[in-house]
Design an enzyme around this catalytic site. Structure first.
Site: not given
Length: 364
Positions: A111-112, A141, A162, A190
Site C-alpha cells: 500500500r505505502t 556492498k 522505508r 510511520h
C-alpha cells in the site's frame, strides 16, 4: 442508520495554486520551476522558520508525527480534499510535471509504496524505484545509508524511504538536500500512515475532538499506532485505550507524551468491554518479523484479539473499524461487508494524503 455529515475545517487559507477544471483553457494545475540541484539549499528533517508558528510552507521533510501541529494538519487536509477532486475527476494534472520521485524500500510494502508511486503519477511526475534495497542496492556492498541518499538525490527531486531500523529516517533526512518522506522506519514511526488515519477519522465520523479510540494488537512494535498516538494527542478531549497482549504493550515514551499533552489514556485487556465504548477501533496485526529471537512471545500474542461479527454487534452503530493493513487473521473477512469497516476506504485515503504531501513539498 445514516452517518453524521463530516464537519468541514474552517478558517484556513489554501497555500496550493488554484486548481482548474479540465474544461478550462488554462492548465488544471500549475507547476513551479525547480531550482537546479546545485542551487538547492540543504534541507533537514526539522521545520524551517519559527518553531512556535510553523505552517506547511515550513515543511521540508516528513519523518515523524511530532512535526505537525493541529493547524498544519487542518491545512494539509484542505489540500488533500483538492487531491481527491483531481483523482475523482481523472484530471490530467501536471502540477509535478518534470519532477522525479525515488522510492527506496528496505522492507516489504504494498500500500505505502504503490500509493506513493500512484500519487506521483497522478500529479504528472515520474518515479524511479528499488523495491528491495537491502538486497538490490549498494547497501549489499557495504554502502552507508547517508551515501545512498546523497547519491540518489543527484537523480531525483524527492525521496521516499522505508527502513528496517528505527530512527534512520531522521538520519537520512539529515543527509539529504532534497525533501525526504519516511514510509516507516522499523518499529519507530510511520507519519504518513498517521496522517491518513487522522484524515480517515475526520471523514468517517465528522471530527477528532471528543472521540475515543482503541489501539489494538502489537502496540510494542507497531509504528503506525505510535505515530497515530502522537497525532491524536494534538486534539481536544480524546481518550485512547491501549489493548494489547502482555508481551506487546505500548511503550513508556508514548505514555509519557500523552501525560505531558493532557491526553487521557487507559490500558485494558478485555477488547469486548472497550469495543462497546469507542468511536474508533484501530486493529493491528502481531508483527511476526519483529519477534525473530522471541518466537514464544509471538505465539502468546498472535490470535489473542480478533474482530469478528460477534464483536461488531457490541460496537456503536456509528463507530468504525480501521486497520493499517495487511491483516493476517485479526479481522474476520465477514466483517468486510459491514459499513463500519473502514479499512479499505482508509487505504484509499492514503493516496490523497500522499498526493497532498508531494504537492506541498515540491510545489511550496
Amino acid at each position: 442508520e445514516s452517518r453524521p455529515a463530516p464537519i468541514p475545517f474552517k478558517g484556513f487559507v489554501m497555500t496550493m495554486p488554484m486548481l482548474r477544471t479540465r474544461a478550462s483553457p488554462t492548465p488544471l494545475c500549475r507547476a513551479t520551476a525547480l531550482a537546479p540541484a546545485t542551487q538547492r539549499r540543504s534541507r533537514s528533517w526539522k521545520r524551517r522558520g519559527s518553531p512556535l508558528k510553523a505552517t506547511l510552507k515550513d515543511l521540508t521533510s516528513v519523518v515523524e508525527s511530532q512535526q505537525f501541529d493541529r493547524a498544519m494538519l487542518e491545512e494539509l487536509f484542505e489540500v488533500t480534499k483538492e487531491m481527491e477532486k483531481i483523482t475523482e475527476e481523472k484530471s490530467d494534472c501536471k502540477i509535478l510535471s518534470g519532477r522525479v520521485m525515488g522510492t527506496l524500500f528496505y522492507e516489504p510494502s504494498t500500500r505505502t509504496r504503490l500509493s506513493f508511486e500512484t500519487a506521483m503519477c497522478r500529479l504528472g511526475g515520474k518515479v524511479v524505484s528499488t523495491e528491495n534495497a537491502r538486497e538490490f542496492s549498494s547497501v549489499a556492498k557495504g554502502e552507508t545509508l547517508e551515501d545512498t541518499i546523497r547519491t540518489l538525490e543527484q537523480y531525483v527531486d524527492v525521496i521516499v524511504l522505508r527502513h528496517f531500523q528505527a530512527g534512520m529516517a531522521k538520519v537520512a533526512a539529515g543527509a539529504a538536500s532534497v525533501p525526504l518522506i519516511s514510509a516507516g522506519d522499523g518499529p519507530g514511526q510511520h507519519p504518513t500512515q498517521a496522517l491518513l488515519d487522522i484524515y480517515t477519522i475526520q471523514k468517517e465520523i465528522g471530527g477528532i475532538d471528543d472521540t475515543s479510540v482503541a489501539l489494538v494488537g502489537d502496540l510494542a512494535n507497531g509504528r503506525t499506532v505510535r505515530s497515530l498516538a502522537y497525532m491524536l494527542s494534538k486534539f481536544e478531549r480524546v481518550k485512547l485505550y491501549f489493548v494489547a497482549p502482555s508481551v506487546a504493550r505500548i511503550g513508556q515514551d508514548i505514555k509519557d507524551h500523552l501525560v505531558e499533552s493532557n491526553c487521557m489514556w487507559e490500558e485494558a485487556d478485555d477488547l469486548a468491554s472497550v469495543a462497546k465504548k469507542v468511536d474508533v477501533l484501530y486493529q493491528t496485526r502481531i508483527q511476526k518479523e519483529r519477534y525473530g529471537d522471541r518466537p514464544e512471545d509471538y505465539e502468546k500474542a498472535q490470535g489473542k484479539y480478533i474482530v469478528d461479527k460477534k464483536l461488531m454487534k457490541m460496537m456503536k452503530k456509528d463507530a468504525i473499524v480501521m486497520h493499517p493493513l495487511p491483516r493476517v487473521g485479526e479481522i474476520s473477512p465477514d466483517v468486510d461487508s459491514d459499513p463500519r469497516a473502514a479499512y479499505f476506504r482508509q487505504a484509499k485515503n492514503g493516496l490523497y494524503i500522499r498526493m497532498a504531501l508531494l504537492s506541498v513539498l515540491l510545489n511550496s
